[in-house]
Design a protein around this motif. Structure first.
Motif, PDB file in Angstrom:
ATOM      1  N   ASN A  50      95.589  85.217  20.830  1.00 34.65           N
ATOM      2  CA  ASN A  50      94.522  85.274  19.816  1.00 34.65           C
ATOM      3  C   ASN A  50      94.176  83.812  18.994  1.00 34.65           C
ATOM      4  O   ASN A  50      93.696  83.687  17.906  1.00 34.65           O
ATOM      5  N   SER A  51      94.869  82.823  19.617  1.00 30.05           N
ATOM      6  CA  SER A  51      94.987  81.401  19.070  1.00 30.05           C
ATOM      7  C   SER A  51      93.440  80.701  19.198  1.00 30.05           C
ATOM      8  O   SER A  51      92.990  80.636  20.210  1.00 30.05           O
ATOM      9  N   PRO A  52      93.054  80.249  18.099  1.00 28.83           N
ATOM     10  CA  PRO A  52      91.829  79.586  17.964  1.00 28.83           C
ATOM     11  C   PRO A  52      92.116  78.309  19.136  1.00 28.83           C
ATOM     12  O   PRO A  52      91.010  77.933  19.651  1.00 28.83           O
ATOM     13  N   ASN A  53      93.411  77.862  19.107  1.00 28.35           N
ATOM     14  CA  ASN A  53      93.618  76.887  19.909  1.00 28.35           C
ATOM     15  C   ASN A  53      93.388  76.782  21.385  1.00 28.35           C
ATOM     16  O   ASN A  53      92.866  76.164  22.198  1.00 28.35           O
ATOM     17  N   GLU A  54      93.747  78.050  21.782  1.00 27.05           N
ATOM     18  CA  GLU A  54      93.487  78.681  23.227  1.00 27.05           C
ATOM     19  C   GLU A  54      92.084  78.627  23.489  1.00 27.05           C
ATOM     20  O   GLU A  54      91.738  78.457  24.479  1.00 27.05           O
ATOM     21  N   LYS A  55      91.216  79.084  22.511  1.00 23.50           N
ATOM     22  CA  LYS A  55      89.793  79.291  22.729  1.00 23.50           C
ATOM     23  C   LYS A  55      89.142  77.868  22.996  1.00 23.50           C
ATOM     24  O   LYS A  55      88.208  77.816  23.896  1.00 23.50           O
ATOM     25  N   ASP A  56      89.793  76.827  22.332  1.00 23.12           N
ATOM     26  CA  ASP A  56      89.240  75.311  22.535  1.00 23.12           C
ATOM     27  C   ASP A  56      89.585  75.112  23.953  1.00 23.12           C
ATOM     28  O   ASP A  56      88.907  74.334  24.628  1.00 23.12           O
ATOM     29  N   LEU A  57      90.783  75.152  24.509  1.00 23.42           N
ATOM     30  CA  LEU A  57      91.249  75.158  25.852  1.00 23.42           C
ATOM     31  C   LEU A  57      90.151  75.673  26.756  1.00 23.42           C
ATOM     32  O   LEU A  57      89.804  75.090  27.947  1.00 23.42           O
ATOM     33  N   ILE A  58      90.104  77.129  26.636  1.00 24.94           N
ATOM     34  CA  ILE A  58      89.188  77.775  27.487  1.00 24.94           C
ATOM     35  C   ILE A  58      87.996  77.134  27.766  1.00 24.94           C
ATOM     36  O   ILE A  58      87.285  77.152  28.931  1.00 24.94           O
ATOM     37  N   LYS A  59      87.499  76.496  26.718  1.00 23.16           N
ATOM     38  CA  LYS A  59      86.085  75.738  26.926  1.00 23.16           C
ATOM     39  C   LYS A  59      86.201  74.549  27.975  1.00 23.16           C
ATOM     40  O   LYS A  59      85.305  74.567  28.704  1.00 23.16           O
ATOM     41  N   TYR A  60      87.504  73.930  28.004  1.00 26.16           N
ATOM     42  CA  TYR A  60      87.638  72.949  29.006  1.00 26.16           C
ATOM     43  C   TYR A  60      87.748  73.273  30.311  1.00 26.16           C
ATOM     44  O   TYR A  60      87.321  73.013  31.657  1.00 26.16           O
ATOM     45  N   ILE A  61      88.485  74.836  30.277  1.00 25.61           N
ATOM     46  CA  ILE A  61      88.600  75.532  31.682  1.00 25.61           C
ATOM     47  C   ILE A  61      87.505  75.801  32.272  1.00 25.61           C
ATOM     48  O   ILE A  61      87.221  75.853  33.278  1.00 25.61           O
ATOM     49  N   VAL A  62      86.650  76.533  31.471  1.00 29.41           N
ATOM     50  CA  VAL A  62      85.192  77.108  31.854  1.00 29.41           C
ATOM     51  C   VAL A  62      84.501  75.870  32.429  1.00 29.41           C
ATOM     52  O   VAL A  62      83.926  76.127  33.432  1.00 29.41           O
ATOM     53  N   GLU A  63      84.387  75.019  31.729  1.00 30.67           N
ATOM     54  CA  GLU A  63      83.862  73.821  32.140  1.00 30.67           C
ATOM     55  C   GLU A  63      84.471  72.973  33.235  1.00 30.67           C
ATOM     56  O   GLU A  63      83.649  71.692  33.706  1.00 30.67           O
ATOM     57  N   ASN A  64      85.569  73.114  33.321  1.00 27.74           N
ATOM     58  CA  ASN A  64      86.397  72.449  34.467  1.00 27.74           C
ATOM     59  C   ASN A  64      86.348  70.895  34.200  1.00 27.74           C
ATOM     60  O   ASN A  64      86.148  69.930  35.041  1.00 27.74           O
ATOM     61  N   LYS A  65      86.614  70.505  32.861  1.00 28.58           N
ATOM     62  CA  LYS A  65      86.766  69.250  32.346  1.00 28.58           C
ATOM     63  C   LYS A  65      88.167  69.172  31.845  1.00 28.58           C
ATOM     64  O   LYS A  65      88.875  69.834  31.293  1.00 28.58           O
ATOM     65  N   GLU A  66      88.368  67.728  31.974  1.00 24.41           N
ATOM     66  CA  GLU A  66      89.729  67.423  31.634  1.00 24.41           C
ATOM     67  C   GLU A  66      89.646  67.118  30.073  1.00 24.41           C
ATOM     68  O   GLU A  66      88.714  66.736  29.563  1.00 24.41           O
ATOM     69  N   ILE A  67      90.833  67.557  29.380  1.00 31.30           N
ATOM     70  CA  ILE A  67      90.772  67.438  27.991  1.00 31.30           C
ATOM     71  C   ILE A  67      91.075  65.986  27.682  1.00 31.30           C
ATOM     72  O   ILE A  67      91.947  65.163  28.372  1.00 31.30           O
ATOM     73  N   PRO A  68      90.407  65.370  26.875  1.00 29.78           N
ATOM     74  CA  PRO A  68      90.418  63.846  26.492  1.00 29.78           C
ATOM     75  C   PRO A  68      91.406  63.520  25.561  1.00 29.78           C
ATOM     76  O   PRO A  68      91.327  63.167  24.504  1.00 29.78           O
ATOM     77  N   TRP A  69      92.864  63.730  25.862  1.00 29.07           N
ATOM     78  CA  TRP A  69      93.969  63.632  25.105  1.00 29.07           C
ATOM     79  C   TRP A  69      93.952  62.336  24.745  1.00 29.07           C
ATOM     80  O   TRP A  69      93.697  61.297  25.647  1.00 29.07           O
ATOM     81  N   ASN A  70      94.373  61.878  23.649  1.00 34.21           N
ATOM     82  CA  ASN A  70      94.616  60.181  23.264  1.00 34.21           C
ATOM     83  C   ASN A  70      96.113  60.075  23.540  1.00 34.21           C
ATOM     84  O   ASN A  70      97.002  60.528  22.846  1.00 34.21           O
TER      85      ASN A  70
END
Length: 168
Positions: free
Chosen positions: A80-100
């Motif tokens: 139920n983590s909001p952090n995972e919800k943020d991750l799922i947005k990247y997964i659904v869009e198949n976009k790399e996470i722009p880590w610094n």
């Protein structure tokens, strides 16, 4: 002459304060996801090399790609983590996470993760600190990558301090 000296002193002070502030600029780095290493290392039972793949085989470590995240996460959350919800947005869009990127060595320095981790049998925490306790994203170097820190470690481990071993 006095005005000239005051002007030079002012310039020197400005430069000093500017250069003193540079190391603290790292603390302002914001990561795109509030990543929790502790959850992944303790609760999920992962190791550093599960996400930072090939660190034992290659000179360079990698920041995990979205494909690595997809090994455990999908479009359906596993928490139920909001952090995972943020991750799922990247997964659904198949976009790399722009880590610094946080850790960098100068271009004239050769650093091999393989040489340190696989051959030298160094634990990741030696340079990166105890990530198992890290509940917030990495925003600064836990142990600054400086020549003095590297030389101290090389002395402790009784390995070469020959300049040409690391400087190209």
């Amino acid at each position: 002459m006095r005005k000239y000296i005051k002007f030079i002193i002012s310039i020197i002070l400005i430069l000093l304060f500017t250069f003193m502030a540079i190391p603290f600029a790292e603390d302002k780095i914001v990561q795109p996801i509030n990543f929790n290493h502790k959850v992944h290392l303790e609760n999920a039972g992962l190791n550093c090399t599960d996400c930072h793949v090939n660190v034992e085989k290659n000179a360079r470590a990698i920041i995990p790609s979205i494909e690595i995240c997809k090994n455990c996460h999908s479009e359906n959350p596993i928490s139920n983590s909001p952090n995972e919800k943020d991750l799922i947005k990247y997964i659904v869009e198949n976009k790399e996470i722009p880590w610094n990127q946080i850790y960098r060595v100068p271009d004239h320095v050769y650093f091999s993760h393989r040489r340190h981790v696989a051959i030298g049998e160094q634990n990741c925490s030696k340079c990166h600190g105890d990530m198992a306790d890290k509940t917030t994203p990495v925003t600064h170097q836990e142990i600054p990558i400086t020549m003095n820190n590297c030389l101290d470690c090389h002395r402790q481990q009784k390995v070469t301090n020959d300049c040409l071993a690391c400087h190209r």
